[in-house]
Write an enzyme that holds these catalytic residues in place. Structure first.
Site, PDB file in Angstrom:
ATOM      1  N   ASN A  75      13.433  31.347  79.493  1.00  0.00           N
ATOM      2  CA  ASN A  75      14.615  31.718  78.708  1.00  0.00           C
ATOM      3  C   ASN A  75      14.474  31.276  77.258  1.00  0.00           C
ATOM      4  O   ASN A  75      15.388  30.679  76.675  1.00  0.00           O
ATOM      5  CB  ASN A  75      15.884  31.101  79.320  1.00  0.00           C
ATOM      6  N   ASN A  76      13.327  31.585  76.691  1.00  0.00           N
ATOM      7  CA  ASN A  76      13.063  31.151  75.319  1.00  0.00           C
ATOM      8  C   ASN A  76      11.958  32.012  74.731  1.00  0.00           C
ATOM      9  O   ASN A  76      11.200  32.664  75.466  1.00  0.00           O
ATOM     10  CB  ASN A  76      12.634  29.681  75.313  1.00  0.00           C
ATOM     11  N   HIS A  84       8.856  36.937  74.146  1.00  0.00           N
ATOM     12  CA  HIS A  84      10.032  36.288  74.721  1.00  0.00           C
ATOM     13  C   HIS A  84       9.829  36.234  76.226  1.00  0.00           C
ATOM     14  O   HIS A  84       9.645  37.253  76.879  1.00  0.00           O
ATOM     15  CB  HIS A  84      11.314  37.051  74.392  1.00  0.00           C
ATOM     16  N   CYS A  85       9.886  35.015  76.780  1.00  0.00           N
ATOM     17  CA  CYS A  85       9.600  34.819  78.200  1.00  0.00           C
ATOM     18  C   CYS A  85      10.883  34.565  78.979  1.00  0.00           C
ATOM     19  O   CYS A  85      11.553  33.553  78.753  1.00  0.00           O
ATOM     20  CB  CYS A  85       8.626  33.650  78.389  1.00  0.00           C
ATOM     21  N   PRO A  86      11.254  35.451  79.909  1.00  0.00           N
ATOM     22  CA  PRO A  86      12.485  35.241  80.681  1.00  0.00           C
ATOM     23  C   PRO A  86      12.399  34.047  81.629  1.00  0.00           C
ATOM     24  O   PRO A  86      13.421  33.463  81.988  1.00  0.00           O
ATOM     25  CB  PRO A  86      12.638  36.553  81.469  1.00  0.00           C
TER      26      PRO A  86
END
Length: 315
Positions: free
Chosen positions: A156-157, A151-153
């Site tokens: 945001n996905n 999950h990549c901040p």
């Protein structure tokens, strides 16, 4: 509104802060490069040539970035949900061993060959589905994501099957965008330190533009190199840290089919689409061709007959 929903809503709103930050930085870099540098410093010929290349990288960078953000994570198909009778029996049963027997009976007809570290069928108690190979539950997105990488901040996905190609291209084009800016601004950066630039506010844009571009290039280069290595090995970030467990044991290369086929699984067979953030990956994310060593006869038989597809390549 219940406190839990309010908290969840706040978390979702705050999660957009890194995305807003990235877009503000990119917006400022566009203004600083195009207006403060190109229009004010360069001759017409150099100005036009630099702007053409700059906008090429800029458009591809923004395109791949927002494709990564807007691509909804792929979820397991309905066939991985327990049939109604088995679901009711599973929920009523209190003994884990008996629950596993129910899951093993259902999983026989599915293209699922990975297990937990203890050899159990991977089942998500939140989504109520049998997890397909390479699928994991994301606590941030609150869903099971096919071929989940992480999950990549910054987007945001969840990065997974549906947008992994876009994510790799986003890293590539952001790296090219940064290195192009740093390379073309370098001469003015040197002039800044030798006091050859006029004392205007533009020189501060030049100074920070070089520092920001160089800093982002170095950080993105390491991340891009790592994910390029993962693509070549046909692994996700999760699998790189914890090898997938098959019925014959852990195998970190269980999904590797050779460099060219590994690349094609992410980018597709048609190389003309490789450089564009257009979906071209192989498969549907619910099943994957695997390279397993020392397969037991039962596993080979099941692998060859599921949905009439060949699911294994035995080396």
């Amino acid at each position: 509104m219940a406190p839990h929903h309010v908290l969840r809503c706040c978390q979702r709103s705050l999660a957009w802060i890194p995305v807003i930050f990235i877009n503000l930085v990119v917006g400022w870099s566009y203004y600083a490069y195009v207006v403060e540098l190109c229009i004010c410093k360069y001759t017409i010929l150099v100005f036009l040539s630099y702007l053409v290349v700059f906008h090429l990288f800029f458009v591809m960078f923004i395109w791949s970035y927002w494709k990564t953000i807007c691509s909804r994570p792929a979820n397991p198909s309905k066939e991985f949900c327990l049939p109604k009778v088995d679901k009711e029996q599973y929920e009523k049963e209190e003994h884990p061993d008996t629950q596993q027997e129910i899951l093993k009976k259902v999983v026989v007809g599915l293209p699922v060959y990975t297990r937990t570290g203890t050899g159990a069928v991977r089942y998500c108690d939140h989504c109520l589905v049998i997890k397909p190979d390479r699928c994991h539950h994301c606590s941030t997105c609150d869903m099971c994501v096919l071929k989940m990488d992480h999950h990549c901040p910054w987007v945001n996905n969840c990065v997974g099957f549906s947008n992994y190609k876009f994510f790799v291209l986003f890293l590539a084009y952001s790296m090219l965008y940064c290195v192009f800016i740093a390379a073309t601004v370098l001469q003015y950066f040197i002039k800044f330190w030798t006091n050859q630039l006029p004392d205007t506010h533009a020189k501060f844009h030049v100074l920070f533009l070089f520092f920001v571009a160089a800093m982002f290039f170095i950080s993105v280069l390491s991340l891009f190199s790592y994910h390029l290595w993962l693509v070549g090995k046909n692994r996700t970030t999760i699998e790189a840290f914890r090898a997938p467990v098959f019925r014959n044991g852990p195998d970190k290369n269980g999904f590797s089919l050779g460099f060219s086929r590994n690349m094609a699984e992410v980018f597709g067979d048609q190389k003309k689409y490789w450089m564009f953030p257009i979906y071209s990956s192989h498969g549907d994310g619910n099943s994957f061709v695997t390279r397993l060593v020392n397969l037991d006869p039962e596993q080979i038989a099941v692998g060859l007959q599921v949905n009439g597809k060949r699911l294994f390549m035995v080396s």
